[in-house]
Enzyme design. Structure first.
Site, PDB file in Angstrom:
ATOM      1  N   GLU A 158     -41.873 -17.925 -38.903  1.00 33.98           N
ATOM      2  CA  GLU A 158     -41.867 -17.582 -37.363  1.00 33.98           C
ATOM      3  C   GLU A 158     -43.424 -18.457 -36.828  1.00 33.98           C
ATOM      4  OE1 GLU A 158     -41.908 -13.722 -34.392  1.00 33.98           O
ATOM      5  OE2 GLU A 158     -42.230 -13.765 -36.556  1.00 33.98           O
ATOM      6  N   LYS A 174     -35.396 -15.989 -29.350  1.00 33.36           N
ATOM      7  CA  LYS A 174     -35.197 -14.733 -29.651  1.00 33.36           C
ATOM      8  C   LYS A 174     -34.718 -13.761 -28.878  1.00 33.36           C
ATOM      9  CE  LYS A 174     -37.898 -11.113 -32.294  1.00 33.36           C
ATOM     10  NZ  LYS A 174     -39.393 -10.885 -32.666  1.00 33.36           N
ATOM     11  N   CYS A 228     -37.956 -12.773 -36.860  1.00 34.70           N
ATOM     12  CA  CYS A 228     -38.884 -11.468 -37.244  1.00 34.70           C
ATOM     13  C   CYS A 228     -37.754 -10.188 -37.325  1.00 34.70           C
ATOM     14  CB  CYS A 228     -39.774 -11.214 -36.180  1.00 34.70           C
ATOM     15  SG  CYS A 228     -41.085 -10.032 -36.585  1.00 34.70           S
TER      16      CYS A 228
END
Length: 533
Positions: free
Chosen positions: A290, A354, A407
């Site tokens: 990430e 995301k 994440c």
């Protein structure tokens, strides 16, 4: 046991509160990196006896008992979450001069909020309380619903659901393929509470027998499924793919230092360019964690050119990066926590943003309200990302597609939807470097493994400081890099899925288990005791 149970029931005041907190804290030892799942037998046995003790006040009425049960459940949850989530405070110490003030909010405030769900679960269970096995069923259905609510209320934070305590190793993860983490939680609470029957005797024979049967089925199903795992993997159709996962081990303080950006980028490239081990295949795809790229790629053509220099023909780089997007005239640009797929020509061929952002980490909830209330410190916390409206699959030039989980998106089991059908694997990129050498990265890794089991797919997991791994559809680590280790791993796998229930079926199975536990609790509450001695 009867004498001990009686003493616990009769506790009051500070000793009663202390035992409730201690019971929750002991349960956290079932979580990684410890994995002592047996501690939850102690935790829930104590919780049952504490809730039993509420009946010692016959004049309290139903509201008084509800309030007392909520208090016990809240204290239990507070102990569990403080012991299991204290490491979140480490993220605030990376820039301690700016954010150390918020340490109590992370270490105590968040657990205090999450404990509300356990308080409500205990209070609802107490409304259906009875002698014998019925009260265990009441606790099972109420905690199942409480944990389910914790997954989406106020954006959700289902970290360390009780069910994970029953799944320390792949042998004990396989039930998730059929009933999901939510279903495992319902059954786990019932089983972990069963020793309480030894202290009160009523319903002991039937209750303990059922708990033993459920535990044996949990382990037995895991053994049966793992016994056929290699055969199932061999039957996955399609061509093999070799992936290289880069674990750069970049200290978080360095990532925040503008002067280190070029050096960090070159470290990633250097690791990516390493030759394969003797006899190994050249990687088809390379995965960085990430936000590995320390600048906006679309504004830095030289960086894309450097990536093209390192990649060989046909190779692709899959990397976490920050993406910017113009919002309109006179408006500040939007930023997204994203994953890019870059081909050997240095072209971005696919991207995904995301969807589920971290509150106070990637955005500030109720920012306008906090500003109006005059709390500038909260507005200044790390953030600034926008959320994508929906999940976008990553597609490689080869035609393979991947379900992206950036994440902590990997902890939201119910958010992995129908789009996963037809994908080659789950792809989880993360930066757990914020949390240092704490239980956090180990807990995150375990939850990612359970997502592989639930969805019957491989997971490619790239983490800055670890744990990076290729996880098979049975939650087993095929190859990995330990936490706090720098390097690369190459692994060959065949994309596709093995037999598992879909998300809709897992949800139906969960609600069936909740309904069954509720029925047992309700019948017991009406005066029927299952197997009363």
């Amino acid at each position: 046991m009867e004498r001990l149970a009686g003493r616990i029931m009769l506790l009051w005041g500070f000793p009663r509160a202390a035992i409730a907190i201690l019971a929750g804290a002991i349960g956290a030892l079932a979580l990684p990196p410890f994995g002592f799942f047996a501690t939850l037998f102690i935790s829930f046995t104590l919780l049952v006896w504490l809730l039993d003790g509420i009946t010692s006040d016959p004049d309290s009425g139903w509201f008084g008992r509800f309030r007392s049960a909520f208090w016990i459940g809240w204290l239990f949850g507070f102990g569990y979450f403080v012991a299991g989530l204290w490491w979140l405070g480490n993220a605030l110490l990376v820039e301690a001069d700016e954010f150390a003030w918020a340490l109590p909010l992370a270490v105590l405030g968040l657990p205090a909020y999450l404990a509300i769900f356990y308080g409500l679960s205990a209070a609802v269970a107490r409304l259906f309380w009875s002698d014998g096995m019925g009260r265990l069923a009441a606790l099972a259905f109420s905690f199942g619903i409480g944990e389910w609510l914790r997954g989406f209320v106020a954006t959700g934070f289902p970290w360390n659901a009780i069910g994970y305590g029953a799944m320390p190793v792949p042998l004990m993860m396989q039930s998730a393929a059929m009933i999901g983490i939510s279903g495992v939680t319902v059954l786990a609470v019932f089983v972990f509470s069963a020793p309480a029957l030894l202290g009160t005797k009523k319903g002991m024979r039937v209750g303990l027998s059922l708990a033993l049967l459920l535990f044996a089925a949990h382990v037995g199903y895991g053994a049966w499924r793992l016994n056929g795992a290699d055969t199932a993997l061999a039957q996955i159709p399609g061509e093999e793919t070799t992936v290289r996962i880069v674990q750069p081990l970049i200290d978080q303080a360095r990532k925040l230092d503008d002067a280190e950006r070029t050096a960090i980028f070159e470290e990633h490239l250097s690791l990516s360019a390493q030759p394969p081990n003797e006899g190994g295949k050249r990687p088809d795809m390379i995965v960085w964690p990430e936000t590995s790229v320390p600048f906006i790629l679309t504004q830095n053509p030289d960086a894309l050119a450097r990536i093209a220099d390192v990649l060989e023909d046909g190779q692709v780089l899959v990397t976490g990066a920050v993406r910017s997007e113009e919002a309109g005239p006179g408006m500040a640009p939007r930023f997204y926590n994203s994953i890019y797929v870059i081909d050997s020509q240095g072209q971005i061929v696919s991207a995904s943003d995301k969807v589920h952002l971290v509150p106070f980490g990637e955005y500030v909830p109720y920012e306008d309200l906090l500003r109006n209330l005059g709390i500038p410190e909260a507005i200044a916390m790390p953030g600034g990302f926008s959320a994508a409206p929906s999940q976008t699959m990553l597609t490689l030039p080869s035609g393979q597609s991947f379900y992206p989980l950036i994440c902590y998106e990997a902890i939201f089991a119910d958010e992995i939807g129908e789009q996963i059908e037809g994908t080659s694997a789950l792809l989880n990129v993360t930066n757990d470097g914020w949390f240092g050498a704490t239980p956090g990265p180990y807990q995150h890794f375990q939850q990612a493994r359970v997502r592989s089991v639930e969805n019957g797919r491989f997971m490619i997991r790239g983490a800055n400081t670890g744990i990076s791994a290729l996880i098979d559809p049975f939650g087993r680590t095929m190859i990995g890099l330990a936490f706090d280790q720098k390097g690369v791993i190459d692994a060959t796998w065949r994309g596709g899925s093995v037999a598992h229930s879909d998300s809709f079926s897992r949800q139906n199975n969960f609600w069936f288990l909740v309904g069954a536990a509720f029925l047992i609790a309700a019948i017991s509450r009406m005066g029927f005791n299952f197997g009363e001695n």
